[in-house]
Design a protein around this motif. Structure first.
Motif, PDB file in Angstrom:
ATOM      1  N   SER A  58      -0.212  -3.047 -11.537  1.00  0.00           N
ATOM      2  CA  SER A  58      -0.226  -4.129 -10.555  1.00  0.00           C
ATOM      3  C   SER A  58       1.069  -4.156  -9.746  1.00  0.00           C
ATOM      4  N   THR A  59       2.203  -3.954 -10.429  1.00  0.00           N
ATOM      5  CA  THR A  59       3.495  -3.933  -9.739  1.00  0.00           C
ATOM      6  C   THR A  59       3.553  -2.810  -8.711  1.00  0.00           C
ATOM      7  N   ASN A  60       3.058  -1.636  -9.094  1.00  0.00           N
ATOM      8  CA  ASN A  60       3.062  -0.505  -8.168  1.00  0.00           C
ATOM      9  C   ASN A  60       2.103  -0.723  -7.006  1.00  0.00           C
ATOM     10  N   ARG A  61       0.976  -1.406  -7.251  1.00  0.00           N
ATOM     11  CA  ARG A  61       0.058  -1.729  -6.158  1.00  0.00           C
ATOM     12  C   ARG A  61       0.750  -2.638  -5.142  1.00  0.00           C
ATOM     13  N   ILE A  62       1.470  -3.618  -5.649  1.00  0.00           N
ATOM     14  CA  ILE A  62       2.177  -4.536  -4.757  1.00  0.00           C
ATOM     15  C   ILE A  62       3.244  -3.782  -3.961  1.00  0.00           C
ATOM     16  N   GLU A  63       3.976  -2.901  -4.651  1.00  0.00           N
ATOM     17  CA  GLU A  63       5.002  -2.106  -3.979  1.00  0.00           C
ATOM     18  C   GLU A  63       4.384  -1.200  -2.911  1.00  0.00           C
ATOM     19  N   ALA A  64       3.240  -0.602  -3.247  1.00  0.00           N
ATOM     20  CA  ALA A  64       2.556   0.266  -2.289  1.00  0.00           C
ATOM     21  C   ALA A  64       2.119  -0.528  -1.054  1.00  0.00           C
ATOM     22  N   ALA A  65       1.600  -1.726  -1.285  1.00  0.00           N
ATOM     23  CA  ALA A  65       1.169  -2.564  -0.166  1.00  0.00           C
ATOM     24  C   ALA A  65       2.364  -2.969   0.702  1.00  0.00           C
ATOM     25  N   ARG A  66       3.498  -3.269   0.068  1.00  0.00           N
ATOM     26  CA  ARG A  66       4.697  -3.648   0.823  1.00  0.00           C
ATOM     27  C   ARG A  66       5.203  -2.474   1.664  1.00  0.00           C
ATOM     28  N   MET A  67       5.249  -1.291   1.049  1.00  0.00           N
ATOM     29  CA  MET A  67       5.701  -0.103   1.777  1.00  0.00           C
ATOM     30  C   MET A  67       4.752   0.247   2.921  1.00  0.00           C
ATOM     31  N   GLU A  68       3.458   0.104   2.675  1.00  0.00           N
ATOM     32  CA  GLU A  68       2.470   0.411   3.716  1.00  0.00           C
ATOM     33  C   GLU A  68       2.594  -0.559   4.887  1.00  0.00           C
ATOM     34  N   ALA A  69       2.878  -1.824   4.579  1.00  0.00           N
ATOM     35  CA  ALA A  69       3.063  -2.807   5.646  1.00  0.00           C
ATOM     36  C   ALA A  69       4.306  -2.469   6.474  1.00  0.00           C
ATOM     37  N   THR A  70       5.377  -2.051   5.785  1.00  0.00           N
ATOM     38  CA  THR A  70       6.588  -1.656   6.501  1.00  0.00           C
ATOM     39  C   THR A  70       6.331  -0.440   7.383  1.00  0.00           C
ATOM     40  N   MET A  79       2.077  15.153  15.226  1.00  0.00           N
ATOM     41  CA  MET A  79       2.804  16.314  14.731  1.00  0.00           C
ATOM     42  C   MET A  79       3.097  16.171  13.237  1.00  0.00           C
ATOM     43  N   LYS A  80       3.119  17.323  12.565  1.00  0.00           N
ATOM     44  CA  LYS A  80       3.355  17.308  11.118  1.00  0.00           C
ATOM     45  C   LYS A  80       4.742  16.775  10.776  1.00  0.00           C
ATOM     46  N   GLN A  81       5.685  16.980  11.704  1.00  0.00           N
ATOM     47  CA  GLN A  81       7.051  16.527  11.434  1.00  0.00           C
ATOM     48  C   GLN A  81       7.178  15.005  11.447  1.00  0.00           C
ATOM     49  N   TYR A  82       6.203  14.347  12.045  1.00  0.00           N
ATOM     50  CA  TYR A  82       6.287  12.882  12.135  1.00  0.00           C
ATOM     51  C   TYR A  82       5.845  12.271  10.803  1.00  0.00           C
ATOM     52  N   VAL A  83       6.816  11.855  10.049  1.00  0.00           N
ATOM     53  CA  VAL A  83       6.539  11.261   8.731  1.00  0.00           C
ATOM     54  C   VAL A  83       7.411  10.023   8.564  1.00  0.00           C
ATOM     55  N   ILE A  84       6.773   8.893   8.333  1.00  0.00           N
ATOM     56  CA  ILE A  84       7.506   7.653   8.056  1.00  0.00           C
ATOM     57  C   ILE A  84       7.758   7.595   6.551  1.00  0.00           C
ATOM     58  N   PRO A  85       9.020   7.509   6.119  1.00  0.00           N
ATOM     59  CA  PRO A  85       9.324   7.548   4.674  1.00  0.00           C
ATOM     60  C   PRO A  85       8.577   6.487   3.868  1.00  0.00           C
ATOM     61  N   GLU A  86       8.449   5.303   4.424  1.00  0.00           N
ATOM     62  CA  GLU A  86       7.765   4.227   3.691  1.00  0.00           C
ATOM     63  C   GLU A  86       6.300   4.559   3.435  1.00  0.00           C
ATOM     64  N   SER A  87       5.705   5.316   4.358  1.00  0.00           N
ATOM     65  CA  SER A  87       4.317   5.724   4.153  1.00  0.00           C
ATOM     66  C   SER A  87       4.195   6.680   2.973  1.00  0.00           C
ATOM     67  N   VAL A  88       5.165   7.598   2.866  1.00  0.00           N
ATOM     68  CA  VAL A  88       5.182   8.519   1.732  1.00  0.00           C
ATOM     69  C   VAL A  88       5.408   7.755   0.427  1.00  0.00           C
ATOM     70  N   GLU A  89       6.340   6.805   0.463  1.00  0.00           N
ATOM     71  CA  GLU A  89       6.628   6.011  -0.732  1.00  0.00           C
ATOM     72  C   GLU A  89       5.419   5.163  -1.127  1.00  0.00           C
TER      73      GLU A  89
END
Length: 213
Positions: A52-64, A127-137
């Motif tokens: 549950s904690t990781n789900r919340i963290e994932a949702a927060r990172m995805e929102a960012t 482009m493949k180079q376009y990566v938002i770190p929060e999306s990866v996290e």
């Protein structure tokens, strides 16, 4: 005055000794399986909480990540409008303020000559180079949550397995104790054999289960 032990008395002593040993060992194993069921149930709760904690963290990172993408798309759209309007000053102003990763990807996108090469990406965001770190996290946190959820289900099953063993050992205790209440020797041995057979089967199964201390 002398006393003698008859064969019947000797057999009675052996039966009582076997019954006592069976009751003693089974009582210990019953307590152990109950303890293991409790431990695995606790581990299940911890795993569910971590999931549950990781789900919340994932949702927060995805929102960012979504917020950053929205801002960068807006800046890029404004740059396109300035470029089409031949407003070089405004275009340079906006380009100088591109945040990462758009600032790094944008020059590479320009080098791909998107206006002349039909195979070039239409925007820097493709482009493949376009990566938002929060999306990866966010994806990593989501994957961790999936793993913790599966672990919780495994722990729940293990707790249930130990609960079944606890019930089984309780049945062995019942048969062993009931054998002491029977008057007929044949009934006593029959119940004791049932309990002993069940004990052996359950003990073998117990050895195959994972243990938690």
């Amino acid at each position: 005055m002398t006393s003698s032990v008859t064969p019947d008395d000797s057999r009675t002593d052996w039966r009582e000794l076997i019954a006592i040993l069976l009751l003693s060992v089974t009582a210990i194993l019953t307590a152990w399986t109950g303890f293991q069921a409790s431990k695995w149930s606790g581990a299940m709760s911890i795993s569910f909480s971590q999931a549950s904690t990781n789900r919340i963290e994932a949702a927060r990172m995805e929102a960012t990540a979504s917020r950053k993408l929205s801002v960068q798309v807006s800046l890029f759209t404004q740059w396109l409008e300035a470029y089409q309007a031949d407003d070089a000053e405004l275009a340079e102003f906006l380009q100088a303020r591109f945040p990462e990763p758009l600032a790094t990807v944008f020059p590479a996108w320009l080098d791909s000559r998107p206006l002349k090469d039909p195979d070039a990406p239409s925007t820097p965001f493709e482009m493949k180079q376009y990566v938002i770190p929060e999306s990866v996290e966010a994806r990593a946190a989501d994957a961790t949550a999936d793993g913790k959820f599966r672990e919780a289900l495994r722990n729940n099953q293990r707790g249930d397995n130990y609960t079944v063993l606890t019930i089984g050992f309780a049945a062995v205790l019942f048969f062993a104790a009931l054998s002491e209440r029977m008057r007929r020797r044949g009934a006593q041995w029959a119940l004791l054999c049932i309990g002993g057979t069940g004990f052996v089967i359950l003990a073998v199964v117990l050895m195959t289960f994972p243990k938690m201390l």
